[in-house]
Scaffold this active site. Structure first.
Site, mmCIF file in Angstrom:
data_model
loop_
_atom_site.group_PDB
_atom_site.id
_atom_site.type_symbol
_atom_site.label_atom_id
_atom_site.label_comp_id
_atom_site.label_asym_id
_atom_site.label_seq_id
_atom_site.Cartn_x
_atom_site.Cartn_y
_atom_site.Cartn_z
ATOM 1 N N ALA A 500 0.812 -1.222 0.000
ATOM 2 C CA ALA A 500 0.000 0.000 0.000
ATOM 3 C C ALA A 500 0.844 1.269 0.000
ATOM 4 C CB ALA A 500 -0.934 -0.011 1.210
ATOM 5 N N ASP A 501 2.098 1.167 0.418
ATOM 6 C CA ASP A 501 2.963 2.351 0.459
ATOM 7 C C ASP A 501 3.623 2.639 -0.885
ATOM 8 O OD1 ASP A 501 4.696 0.232 0.362
ATOM 9 O OD2 ASP A 501 5.839 0.771 2.146
#
Length: 900
Positions: A500-501
């Site tokens: 997700a980063d």
């Protein structure tokens, strides 16, 4: 007499494949080190985002300020110096690095049309990491029927030195005579795996102490020897260092007497990668009409591939399959000692003293899937411009291609990952295997060659090796390769995390269980008992780039949209997150650096083992004895600017962290961008002319055809024109010079035929034919005339050696080597000397003299078996000029003749 040079091997899971190197004239090196100006880069890149990234990364690598190359233009293993993995110092280099440099310059030539950097890289490689005649001076004494003296491999360094054993039979070398005949000398044209670029160790070239780069070696002592347990030493051991009168030899082999000698080890994956790079250089240069600019380097790549066949042999040329027992396993004859795979190494060496008169060669019995290269096997067996010149080279590579694809299939786990490999010599000494699974009689080994750490726990081998399968599939469409790739890509993709980063996680450490089914070529098993588990994950940018390149080639051929998307995500995320001023890299914590000061532990085997009572010094002035450690053997490491971080760690401080710029990884990142831009950016490629073959063999007096179609339907009729662009006048277009395609038959192949006229020469002429059409990307087809006037290759070699001369006489010898498949019976050798002489004595042959003429016939040795040799000698006395043999011949035989 012969030295057993052990395998090269890696020592940590982040290690590269263990080799890299390059060579170029001084004037060319400077040119290749200059970065491309940014404005030019943008102009060349145009609208291509990924091609622009390639050029930006290329500029970083080639910028002298970033430190990727030495002052002599040699690529370092890494920019950083404090670096321990397969090479034990960052400013060493490997044949691996050289092969990536060549590949990088091929990609640059494709983007820019400038082929000078590629040629300069090949020249630099040839100059610095392929041993020259002076580096391998006694190859002419090599005897193919006695390639080396046997010494077993052992599990632990403490079991060395390994005694040389003349009681263990070794087989015949069936390609030595062929190579000598083809290339006119006995030297090996292959890279040594490891160079001390700046002479950091201080050995110099062949012991002169000063010249750089210098050939060195490390790994020599069994499967458990990690880099932390090695004793670095010069490849040319003149006894200037090490133990008095023995050099370093007595650490590795046990012998009654030790002789000064040279010895080199080749990493086959690197040489094969160099061939792979040369293929693309020629293909892309040909597309630009510039194939002549790279032709000389490509010819040398074919030569390298010819010698690379030594990697296809059992270490001691013993029979392949069910080879158990050092004395029980029979010596090979002909080519039954070839496993046809890319093994872990091949090695060669010989005496430094030219009067000593011996040399040796060995292959390797151990085959790791990570070293296979079906792309190189394909181009060496199926293209005209990379076909080896030897009589059987192309045929051997054709067999190897099929054997390698079978090898991947045999080793593919139930999940999709590729398991370790196979060996013809269990435990390195033809032991009793614990494995029951076999591949052409060789035994499955989940960790071939080295065990600290296990050789197949690193996902990097998966990415590297399967990329070659994907590239081969892209070029050929081979359904067997696609089947392997379909399963592997699905497995690897399943274990790839897009976080997700905006970053990613790819597999790092792998764990294996079970065994593959015994190989059955006609009915391969399902390998339901062979399993792989992903233990942990990494952001390693080099491995991610190699992985992305696999996905790119697979997606470009198969149309797999998910593979294309994943490749793009990996490339975009590494580019966005891991930029540095010198490239693309991620920080690494090096817990293994705690081993810098390990003392030898006889219980675990950790630490540097030196036998009790053995003592010597190295060129850094360090003592070598039973108290040695990794750092004590390398005291100059304590002068490195990064040493305080390691020193603090050894004293109980935090784990040191480094951001390394490895040459191979930075090059692979650049090339991954170029590959994506070339093959996938923008969705679909432009419409193109499609030829069923890019290389044709046309028999002299005959013809060969290929099919032509279009890649996309036109809206109106399209005319394809075929023109001869260059080449031999005997090759000609014997079908229509134009083809017409309509919106309804655009994908139906139409025939083009090339003919070859009879001629009086004895060369395989070549010609280039171009196919063009308005609005379509053109294609070129290379045609090679297979000349029917060329005499059959020599099946024997005769050496008449009178070099043991004292000014008024000499001890001469004749060596007749039979490299054919049939025995030579009742041989007869003759010559005429250039001056008068008297025949004082002779042996092993009947020497009859008449005036200045000599005839030699058998004396109890009338038959020379296939792949064997006989030797006879004589003493001649003379006054005045030396009587040199001339007009030497072997009656009724087609032999190559060498007079010394």
């Amino acid at each position: 007499m012969y030295f057993d040079s052990r395998s090269v091997k890696s020592a940590v899971k982040h290690a590269l494949c263990l080799m890299v190197a390059v060579a170029a004239p001084a004037q060319a090196v400077a040119a290749t080190s200059k970065p491309v100006p940014t404005t030019l880069a943008r102009a060349l890149a145009g609208e291509s985002t990924y091609t622009q990234r390639f050029l930006e990364q290329y500029n970083k690598i080639k910028d002298p300020a970033n430190g990727y190359f030495s002052s002599k233009g040699v690529p370092y293993h890494s920019v950083e110096t404090l670096m321990v993995e397969a090479p034990d110092h960052g400013h060493e280099t490997t044949s691996e690095a050289y092969s990536y440099w060549l590949w990088l310059e091929a990609e640059y030539g494709h983007v820019t049309g400038d082929w000078a950097p590629f040629n300069a890289a090949w020249a630099n490689m040839e100059k610095y990491i392929i041993p020259a005649q002076a580096d391998q001076p006694t190859n002419s004494f090599y005897q193919a029927n006695k390639p080396a003296t046997y010494a077993g491999e052992w599990d632990l360094p403490s079991q060395y030195p390994s005694p040389l054993r003349s009681d263990v039979a070794v087989g015949n070398d069936p390609i030595a005579g062929e190579l000598q005949s083809t290339y006119g000398n006995s030297n090996i044209y292959g890279m040594h795996w490891l160079l001390d670029v700046d002479n950091w160790y201080g050995y110099g070239r062949c012991g002169d102490g000063t010249t750089s780069p210098s050939y060195i070696n490390t790994f020599q002592r069994g499967s458990q020897e990690s880099v932390w347990e090695t004793v670095p030493h010069p490849s040319c051991d003149n006894f200037a260092w090490g133990k008095s009168g023995q050099g370093f030899l007595s650490l590795f082999t046990g012998d009654a007497n030790y002789s000064r000698q040279w010895r080199y080890t080749n990493a086959p994956d690197a040489d094969a990668r160099a061939v792979q790079a040369a293929y693309w250089a020629y293909v892309w240069a040909r597309e630009q009409g510039k194939e002549a600019e790279v032709a000389e380097a490509v010819k040398k790549a074919a030569k390298m591939g010819d010698y690379l066949r030594y990697a296809m042999f059992d270490k001691y040329f013993k029979r392949i399959g069910q080879c158990i027992g050092e004395t029980a396993c029979p010596a090979g004859s002909g080519k039954n000692s070839m496993h046809y795979l890319m093994s872990w190494y091949y090695s060669w060496g010989g005496a430094l003293d030219s009067s000593a008169g011996w040399a040796w060669r060995i292959g390797s019995s151990h085959n790791h899937f990570g070293y296979q290269n079906p792309m190189a096997a394909y181009v060496l067996s199926n293209t005209s411009f990379l076909r080896p010149q030897s009589a059987t080279g192309a045929a051997d590579w054709a067999t190897s291609l099929q054997r390698q694809i079978e090898f991947y299939t045999w080793l593919q786990s139930a999940e999709g990952g590729i398991a370790g490999g196979a060996t013809n010599s269990w435990n390195g000494r033809y032991g009793q295997p614990t494995s029951t699974s076999t591949f052409y009689g060789m035994y499955y080994d989940w960790q071939p060659v080295y065990h600290d750490p296990p050789s197949n726990q690193w996902f990097g081998f998966q990415a590297w090796s399967v990329q070659r399968v994907a590239e081969y599939y892209y070029v050929t469409g081979d359904a067997k390769a696609k089947k392997v790739l379909d399963k592997w890509v699905a497995w690897a993709s399943q274990h790839t995390k897009l976080t997700a980063d905006g970053k990613y996680q790819i597999p790092s450490t792998l764990q294996w269980s079970g065994e593959p089914d015994t190989w059955n070529p006609t009915n391969p098993g399902t390998n339901s008992n062979l399993h792989v588990t992903v233990v942990d994950y990494t952001t390693d940018v080099g491995v991610a780039a190699g992985y992305a390149r696999t996905l790119v080639f697979y997606a470009a051929k198969s149309g797999n949209a998910a593979a294309k998307t994943l490749a793009k995500e990996l490339l975009d995320r590494m580019w966005a997150n891991y930029q540095t001023p010198k490239g693309v890299a991620v920080p690494e914590k090096r817990e293994d650096y705690k081993r810098f000061d390990d003392a030898y532990n006889p219980t675990t085997g950790d630490g540097v083992y030196v036998p009790s009572g053995w003592s010597g010094t190295n060129a850094q002035g360090a003592a070598i004895n039973s108290n040695s450690t990794f750092i004590s053997l390398r005291p100059k490491y304590q002068q490195d600017p990064d040493w305080p971080k390691v020193q603090s760690y050894l004293a109980g401080g935090p784990v040191p962290e480094f951001t390394y710029h490895r040459f191979w990884a930075q090059a692979d990142i650049a090339m991954a961008m170029a590959d994506y831009g070339r093959l996938l950016e923008g969705g679909s490629t432009s419409a193109a002319i499609v030829a069923s073959s890019s290389d044709l063999n046309v028999a002299e007096g005959g013809s060969t055809s290929f099919l032509v179609s279009l890649s996309a339907a036109p809206t109106s009729n399209v005319t394809v024109s075929i023109t001869k662009a260059s080449g031999d006048a005997d090759l000609f277009l014997s079908s229509s010079a134009t083809l017409t395609f309509t919106p309804s038959n655009w994908n139906v192949g139409q025939t083009v035929t090339i003919g070859a006229g009879e001629d009086a020469d004895m060369t395989h002429g070549t010609s280039l034919f171009r196919l063009a059409a308005s609005g379509y990307t053109g294609v070129s087809v290379n045609a090679t005339e297979i000349d029917n006037d060329i005499p059959p290759p020599a099946t024997c070699a005769l050496t008449v050696d009178t070099s043991n001369d004292w000014g008024s006489g000499h001890v001469g010898r004749i060596i007749l080597q039979n490299s054919g498949t049939q025995p030579i019976s009742n041989w007869k050798v003759s010559w005429t000397a250039t001056n008068d002489f008297t025949l004082a004595n002779y042996w092993n042959g009947l020497f009859t003299k008449s005036g200045r003429s000599v005839v030699v016939t058998p004396q109890g040795n009338s038959t020379v078996p296939a792949n064997s040799s006989i030797e006879a000698g004589f003493v001649a006395n003379y006054s005045g000029a030396k009587p040199v043999p001339s007009g030497v011949s072997v009656e009724g035989q087609n032999c190559t003749i060498t007079v010394k």
